[in-house]
Design a protein around this motif. Structure first.
Motif: not given
Ligand code: FA5
Ligand code: MG
Length: 420
Positions: A53-79
């Protein structure tokens, strides 16, 4: 319009509102990384993309357009679809079995394609117009300005056609900012199906290519519904997708309401011509695995799939399509109403995301119960009812009041509304 009835699936045909035009939002609470699958394995050898699964910094990038919350990040890779004894894994396998029985060896199966995709794959290659609502950050999770968490498995159609496959099933987790209720969740699973026909196939039928593909599509999906559900009440609706023409949705009657379970249609010829080869015709579908599993196993609330509760999981076993969920408890709901004057920052999806971020999966539903616009100042007041209910325990007043206080404070601060 045509209406195809077959087997003992009862289908009526009627016209309906556009789909994929107004994709709806969603969200909920954070999930432990221990649920993640370490090494997903693809069914198709050439697509074995064993990838952590991607690391947190790959998903929550801090870029202006990034709108992904921790809650969503935690779901990635659960499959959930990789878990053979989970209802989502069971239904995936049941669909594979149907396709294998009805067209042996025909469909390639891909189920571990990476969920971060380019906006090109998610939208452009699927002919989603530049101003389409699904591109909005209100509806889609952006990793960066040109990368998203796929909002549908159709994001893999073009690339899979380019590999030369003429019949395939792509299963994966998809992500959408959406409303909150028993049948909508911000992360869910879709299975994409595509089948390409060559001229010899339709000319032998005496039908034109589109008619041939549309009939085969509907017969295939009605056969699937029969395989999964036996005699179930269902109906076809005409609809709109940018990537198919004609387009349909299939609904199944479940718990007193019509539940949309899939979208499908005859693939836009440009997609096929560009990514496969000319002189062919194809159909495509995208079905919601949670929705099908809810109908099949009698699961009343989509949050249960993520609960990790043994009392839920122990009721299902690989290959058993006869299991029916027996509720192990029913805890009382707690309703909280919140009224406010709206602001430019307010949208229902933003509100749902905020409420999910605070209340997690304790949030059962967020629904607009009253709205009016004052003729004096042209301001709009909305009143939302938030239903809190745990799937596995009783909630205390203190706990709910604390959550609701935070919801109110954050709604005022972040969405810049004026509470009433
Ligand atoms: C699509 O996503 C299209 N890509 C489907 C498609 C593929 C059409 C190929 C034509 C050809 P739609 O947005 O309607 O369409 O979603 C498809 C299905 O996903 C729905 O029918 C429903 O079963 C499921 N679904 C949509 N939103 C949610 C949600 N928030 N929670 C759970 N399931 C959902
Ligand atoms: Mg739809």
């Amino acid at each position: 319009m045509r209406s195809i009835k077959s087997y003992n699936v009862r289908c009526v045909h009627q016209t309906h509102y556009p789909a994929f035009t107004a994709v709806r939002p969603n969200r909920n609470f954070a999930r432990s990384h221990s649920l993640r699958n370490a090494a997903p394995a693809s069914v198709l050898e050439s697509d074995r993309s064993v990838r952590a699964p991607p690391s947190k910094s790959e998903i929550i990038t801090g870029e202006a357009s990034n709108n992904i919350t921790d809650y969503i990040y935690e779901k990635i890779g659960v499959n959930l679809h990789h878990q053979p004894n989970h209802p989502i894994g069971i239904i995936k396998q049941a669909i594979y079995d149907y396709f294998e029985a009805s067209s042996p060896g025909t469909f390639s199966k891909l189920d571990d394609l990476y969920p971060v995709v380019t906006t090109t794959a998610n939208f452009d290659e699927m002919l989603v117009p530049p101003d389409h609502v699904s591109r909005s950050p209100n509806d889609t999770y952006y990793v960066s300005s040109d990368k998203v968490l796929r909002c549908h498995t159709s994001a893999h159609q073009a690339e899979t056609l380019r590999k030369g496959l003429n019949a395939f099933l792509v299963t994966g987790d998809v992500y959408r900012r959406d409303s909150i209720d028993a049948t909508h969740y911000p992360v869910f699973h879709q299975m994409e199906g595509v089948r390409v026909f060559s001229e010899t196939e339709w000319s032998a039928s005496g039908l034109d290519a589109t008619e041939f593909a549309a009939r085969d599509l509907k017969a295939t999906l009605e056969g699937l519904a029969k395989h999964l559900f036996g005699n179930v009440e269902c109906r076809w609706l005409d609809t709109y997708f940018p990537f198919t023409e004609p387009s349909y949705e299939l609904e199944i009657f479940f718990n007193g309401k019509w539940l949309e379970v899939l979208g499908c249609g005859v693939m836009q010829q440009t997609i096929l011509d560009k990514n496969y080869k000319p002189g062919h015709r194809a159909w495509a579908f995208g079905l919601g695995l949670e929705r099908l599993a809810m109908v099949l196993f009698d699961v009343p609330d989509i949050r249960l799939f993520w609960s990790g509760d043994e009392r839920f999981l122990s009721q299902f076993k690989a290959g058993d399509l006869k299991a029916r969920f027996k509720p192990y408890s029913k805890f009382p709901p707690c309703y909280k109403d919140m009224a406010f004057w709206t602001s430019p920052e307010f949208s229902e999806n933003n509100l749902c995301e905020l409420v999910r971020g605070i209340g997690g999966d304790l949030v059962e539903e967020v629904v607009l119960i009253d709205s009016f616009t004052s003729p004096k100042n042209n301001k709009t007041s909305n009143c939302y009812r938030i239903t809190y209910r745990s799937m596995n325990r009783s909630l205390t007043d203190e706990e709910i009041n604390a959550l609701q206080d935070k919801v109110r404070a954050d709604t005022a601060e972040k969405l810049k509304v004026q509470l009433r």
